[in-house]
Scaffold this active site. Structure first.
Site, PDB file in Angstrom:
ATOM      1  N   MET A   1      50.413  36.874  24.785  1.00  0.00           N
ATOM      2  CA  MET A   1      50.362  37.771  23.619  1.00  0.00           C
ATOM      3  C   MET A   1      49.113  37.512  22.784  1.00  0.00           C
ATOM      4  O   MET A   1      49.171  37.550  21.553  1.00  0.00           O
ATOM      5  CB  MET A   1      51.625  37.592  22.760  1.00  0.00           C
ATOM      6  CG  MET A   1      52.888  37.970  23.502  1.00  0.00           C
ATOM      7  SD  MET A   1      54.390  37.535  22.597  1.00  0.00           S
ATOM      8  CE  MET A   1      54.570  35.813  23.003  1.00  0.00           C
TER       9      MET A   1
ATOM     10  N   PRO B   1      57.384  38.790  36.378  1.00  0.00           N
ATOM     11  CA  PRO B   1      56.264  39.489  35.748  1.00  0.00           C
ATOM     12  C   PRO B   1      56.253  41.009  35.929  1.00  0.00           C
ATOM     13  O   PRO B   1      55.444  41.676  35.297  1.00  0.00           O
ATOM     14  CB  PRO B   1      55.040  38.864  36.418  1.00  0.00           C
ATOM     15  CG  PRO B   1      55.528  38.291  37.694  1.00  0.00           C
ATOM     16  CD  PRO B   1      56.963  37.906  37.464  1.00  0.00           C
TER      17      PRO B   1
ATOM     18  N   ASP C   1      63.935  45.550  28.593  1.00  0.00           N
ATOM     19  CA  ASP C   1      62.638  45.550  27.933  1.00  0.00           C
ATOM     20  C   ASP C   1      61.664  46.443  28.669  1.00  0.00           C
ATOM     21  O   ASP C   1      61.844  46.721  29.844  1.00  0.00           O
ATOM     22  CB  ASP C   1      62.027  44.142  28.027  1.00  0.00           C
ATOM     23  CG  ASP C   1      62.461  43.273  26.895  1.00  0.00           C
ATOM     24  OD1 ASP C   1      63.184  43.775  26.033  1.00  0.00           O
ATOM     25  OD2 ASP C   1      62.079  42.092  26.894  1.00  0.00           O
TER      26      ASP C   1
ATOM     27  N   LYS D   1      59.751  46.808  23.241  1.00  0.00           N
ATOM     28  CA  LYS D   1      58.921  46.460  22.096  1.00  0.00           C
ATOM     29  C   LYS D   1      57.485  46.775  22.462  1.00  0.00           C
ATOM     30  O   LYS D   1      56.882  46.057  23.250  1.00  0.00           O
ATOM     31  CB  LYS D   1      59.055  44.972  21.775  1.00  0.00           C
ATOM     32  CG  LYS D   1      60.423  44.609  21.269  1.00  0.00           C
ATOM     33  CD  LYS D   1      60.505  43.135  20.949  1.00  0.00           C
ATOM     34  CE  LYS D   1      61.950  42.777  20.655  1.00  0.00           C
ATOM     35  NZ  LYS D   1      62.130  41.351  20.501  1.00  0.00           N
TER      36      LYS D   1
ATOM     37  N   GLY E   1      61.245  40.938  30.980  1.00  0.00           N
ATOM     38  CA  GLY E   1      60.108  40.474  31.755  1.00  0.00           C
ATOM     39  C   GLY E   1      60.007  38.954  31.668  1.00  0.00           C
ATOM     40  O   GLY E   1      60.466  38.359  30.697  1.00  0.00           O
ATOM     41  N   GLY E   2      59.433  38.337  32.700  1.00  0.00           N
ATOM     42  CA  GLY E   2      59.187  36.898  32.666  1.00  0.00           C
ATOM     43  C   GLY E   2      60.469  36.091  32.646  1.00  0.00           C
ATOM     44  O   GLY E   2      61.431  36.411  33.332  1.00  0.00           O
ATOM     45  N   ASP E   3      60.466  35.049  31.844  1.00  0.00           N
ATOM     46  CA  ASP E   3      61.630  34.182  31.707  1.00  0.00           C
ATOM     47  C   ASP E   3      62.227  34.376  30.316  1.00  0.00           C
ATOM     48  O   ASP E   3      61.511  34.627  29.359  1.00  0.00           O
ATOM     49  CB  ASP E   3      61.200  32.714  31.891  1.00  0.00           C
ATOM     50  CG  ASP E   3      62.371  31.762  31.769  1.00  0.00           C
ATOM     51  OD1 ASP E   3      63.086  31.607  32.778  1.00  0.00           O
ATOM     52  OD2 ASP E   3      62.585  31.203  30.687  1.00  0.00           O
TER      53      ASP E   3
ATOM     54  N   GLY F   1      49.527  41.866  34.958  1.00  0.00           N
ATOM     55  CA  GLY F   1      49.622  40.965  36.106  1.00  0.00           C
ATOM     56  C   GLY F   1      50.700  41.357  37.089  1.00  0.00           C
ATOM     57  O   GLY F   1      51.822  41.676  36.706  1.00  0.00           O
TER      58      GLY F   1
END
Lengths: 333, 402
Positions: free
Chosen positions: A261, A101, A124, A146, A177-179, A290
């Site tokens: 989103m 995250p 990203d 983005k 970010g994230g997975d 987060g």
């Protein structure tokens, strides 16, 4: 590394680079910065050299009987020796790294190792950018952020960057970010690499859909409350013709609903769930940024959340959670 | 000559001369350390403007005038970009006896801000700083090497002093089982723990590297045998933490995805024990990924559901474009598939069962929804396994050779 030519400033030497290595574009850039005119001799130029020639930054020669007498300097690409130790055409590969995250601590050990050994990092906006400090000196960093409703790099172009760099023999890390596979379009990147014959690996990441609520004290499952959760994208409103989410099914499931989103469409989404019969008193929360120092949490219920989130100026990136598990844990003092 | 010292700048005045990026980087560090910072410069860069806007620093919009600008400062930082101006600040500071960082001259500065790495541990931060006389880049390289050792857990970080009161508990998601899919934060905490309470599916390979003084409590649950109950696990966590130990509860996957982490946290907090939750790489998403199956894929799946129980199954979204991930679902597979088909899901929808995801002996079994239960029985599928239902299964390289 910086190349310094043994010539007075402003002399605009004509330089021929021979035996260009996989980092030849760095050599070329460094020469151009010093005002040189640059020719490159390569019997089998790679995509990047062709690109440089196409942009008229260099003149490319594929013949090998070149008259070297007309150049001020003939230079064997000095980045070549250093680079071939770790990169040549056969070592090009892509690693798709889920960065978690945002905080560096939530990157995996495998992800960090991939970043440290990468020749190229394609990042990203929401990737753990602090990891870049640990990249090799001279590693190329490409930002393909983005920004919602702003500047962005089309996915096709990101795929092309990954493929081009890997075909040039470089070790490419796609850091996001994230997975990778939770609304991360990692599947498309994977397929683009496989179609180009490039070895590709996945390092899964800590998904924001789970970690962002967790860091805000919200478990997605809690025994006796719920034994599962649903993750959907809220980037279009339920009434939008592009929406293909079965909101009626989600409303009757009794599972925790996680919406990624979904900041802009939050009022429409909650209204749709209410219409589908979900109890207006169902606990709900939105978390922005987060895991970062700027993290903001808004709690409410299904009926009150949109207004509360707007009042607290919750903006993207944000995660919304709806379900009894939202209030399972007491807020920590 | 250089003696490293640690300054506590909390509430102390620091004056920074110069408004460029070098100054900004340092000013941000001083602010983080709690200093009261004044910047003196005719212009300042964007990062500093932000700090002025939020009221975190004061800005005097002019050039440095002389010794009076240093009134009340405990530390001065000068980075004006002009050597002569910086030299003058340094001379003035020396005259009035204030320590001064001359950022532009690594050889001449009497104070250097060291390259450093900080690991925030539950008992307080651990900072390692490096200094190489006149060569800050070397110091950075050495710092990076140390940071790497800290990140990879090769340094034991157990506290050497007894805690006065309670210790702490960290609920650490260990990921799907391989050591490398633990997070950096999880690894740090594991290096810090006095006691590790571990599940069967946690990344156990890491335990071998822990010092012998670290106690390992195994609460592994083997399906079908008597297991340590959740109440017993909660009691172990509470008891160890109250005895003053740092306790890591190392689990497979993520602590809050069907991991009962919420209960453990509540049990600890009921006794006033501080709890940190470190999310992990959940098996629900990463084990399908190990078989080349993305839980979402543009044009194929726009969402996914993760469940264990059976109660929800009749009302799950039935579209093939909604991915269903079943955890702990091997035993009841036939009943689950019957319910899914009765609930409207296409019997030809592809299903994958991934056993021992990410481990060397991982196995992937793929069949259609109406056939998977029989196939699973035929090949002898066993727990732990993750079951994925939906069109995304067709994206797996394993789907090409069913």
């Amino acid at each position: 590394m910086t190349l310094r030519l043994p010539l007075p400033d402003g002399s605009a030497p004509h330089v021929l680079v021979v035996e260009p290595g996989p980092r030849a574009s760095e050599t070329v850039q460094s020469l151009l910065d010093q005002g040189a005119r640059v020719d490159v001799q390569s019997p089998a130029p790679d995509a990047r050299l062709v690109d440089l020639a196409g942009r008229r930054l260099i003149t490319l020669h594929t013949e090998d009987d070149l008259d070297t007498g007309r150049y001020d300097i003939v230079l064997r690409d000095p980045l070549r020796a250093a680079a071939t130790a770790t990169t040549d055409r056969t070592t090009g590969r892509v690693v798709l790294v889920g960065g978690g995250p945002g905080p560096l601590g939530l990157l995996t050990i495998a992800g960090l190792e991939a970043v440290r050994t990468a020749d190229v990092l394609v990042c990203d906006r929401l990737a753990p950018l602090a990891a870049l400090e640990q990249a090799k000196p001279g590693a190329e960093v490409v930002h393909v952020g983005k920004i919602p409703r702003g500047e962005f790099t089309p996915q096709e172009q990101i795929n092309a960057i990954l493929v081009d760099r890997a075909l040039a023999g470089r070790r490419v890390v796609r850091l996001k970010g994230g997975d990778n596979f939770v609304f991360g379009r990692g599947g498309e990147e994977w397929n683009a690499c496989v179609e180009a014959g490039i070895p590709v690996e996945v390092v899964p990441g800590v998904s924001s859909s789970i970690a962002v609520p967790a860091l805000a004290g919200i478990p997605l499952t809690h025994r006796s409350l719920t034994q599962g959760f649903v993750v959907v994208s809220g980037h279009v409103t339920p009434e939008d013709p592009r929406s293909d989410i079965d909101w009626d099914a989600l409303a009757r499931l009794g599972l925790t609903i996680v919406i990624l989103m979904g900041v802009a469409a939050l009022p429409e989404i909650t209204a749709r769930l209410l219409r589908a019969g979900l109890d207006p008193a169902t606990p709900a929360a939105s978390i922005a940024d987060g895991g970062m120092p700027s993290q903001r949490l808004v709690r409410g219920d299904l009926a009150t959340l949109p207004a509360a989130a707007a009042a607290e100026d919750i903006g993207a990136p944000a995660v919304t959670v709806i379900g009894p598990a939202v209030s399972a844990l007491l807020p920590q003092a | 000559m250089a003696l490293p010292v640690a300054l506590d700048l909390t509430g102390r005045r620091v004056v920074a001369i110069g408004g460029g990026p070098v100054s900004a980087r340092r000013v941000m560090a001083f602010v983080e350390e709690g200093a009261i910072v004044t910047v003196i410069a005719p212009w300042i860069c964007e990062d500093l403007t932000d700090l002025v806007t939020t009221g975190e620093i004061a800005w005097l919009e002019r050039d440095y005038v002389g010794v009076s600008d240093l009134d009340g400062a405990r530390l001065v930082h000068t980075a004006t970009g002009e050597a002569a101006a910086d030299d003058r600040v340094l001379t003035d500071a020396d005259t009035v006896g204030i320590w001064c960082v001359h950022a532009g001259d690594a050889g001449a500065t009497p104070v250097a801000v060291l390259a450093r790495t900080t690991v925030s541990l539950p008992d307080g931060p651990l900072t390692v700083a490096t200094h190489a006389a006149g060569d800050p880049r070397l110091a950075v390289r050495a710092r990076d090497a140390v940071a790497e050792h800290l990140a990879t857990g090769s340094v034991a970080l157990q506290r050497s002093r007894r805690r006065d009161g309670a210790g702490w508990v960290a609920l650490v998601g260990g990921g799907p089982g391989t050591d490398a899919l633990l997070t950096i934060r999880g690894r740090h905490l594991l290096s810090t723990a006095d006691v590790v309470v571990v599940d069967r599916l946690a990344p156990r390979g890491l335990l071998a590297d822990l010092p012998a003084s670290v106690r390992i409590v195994d609460v592994g649950k083997v399906p079908g045998r008597h297991a340590v109950t959740q109440d017993e696990i909660n009691a172990v966590l509470v008891e160890e933490a109250l005895a003053g130990h740092g306790v890591v509860r190392l689990k497979g996957g993520d602590p809050y995805v069907l991991g009962r982490g919420g209960e453990e946290r509540l049990a600890c907090e009921a006794h006033g024990i501080p709890v940190e939750v470190v999310p992990g790489v959940t098996s629900a998403i990463s084990v399908p990924a190990a078989a080349g199956i993305p839980v979402t894929h543009r044009g194929v799946a726009r969402g996914f559901t993760v469940v264990t129980g059976h109660e929800e199954i009749p009302s799950l979204p039935s579209g093939r474009d909604h991915t269903l991930v079943l955890l702990m679902g091997v035993a009841g597979l036939q009943r689950t598939t019957d319910l899914l088909i009765a609930g409207g899901r296409d019997p030809r929808c592809p299903v994958a069962i991934v056993e021992r995801g990410w481990l060397p002996d991982q196995r992937v079994t793929i069949a259609t929804l109406d056939e998977i239960a029989a196939t699973a029985t035929a090949v002898g599928v066993e727990s732990p396994a993750v079951i994925v239902v939906g069109d995304v299964v067709a994206l797996s390289p394993h789907a090409l050779t069913p």
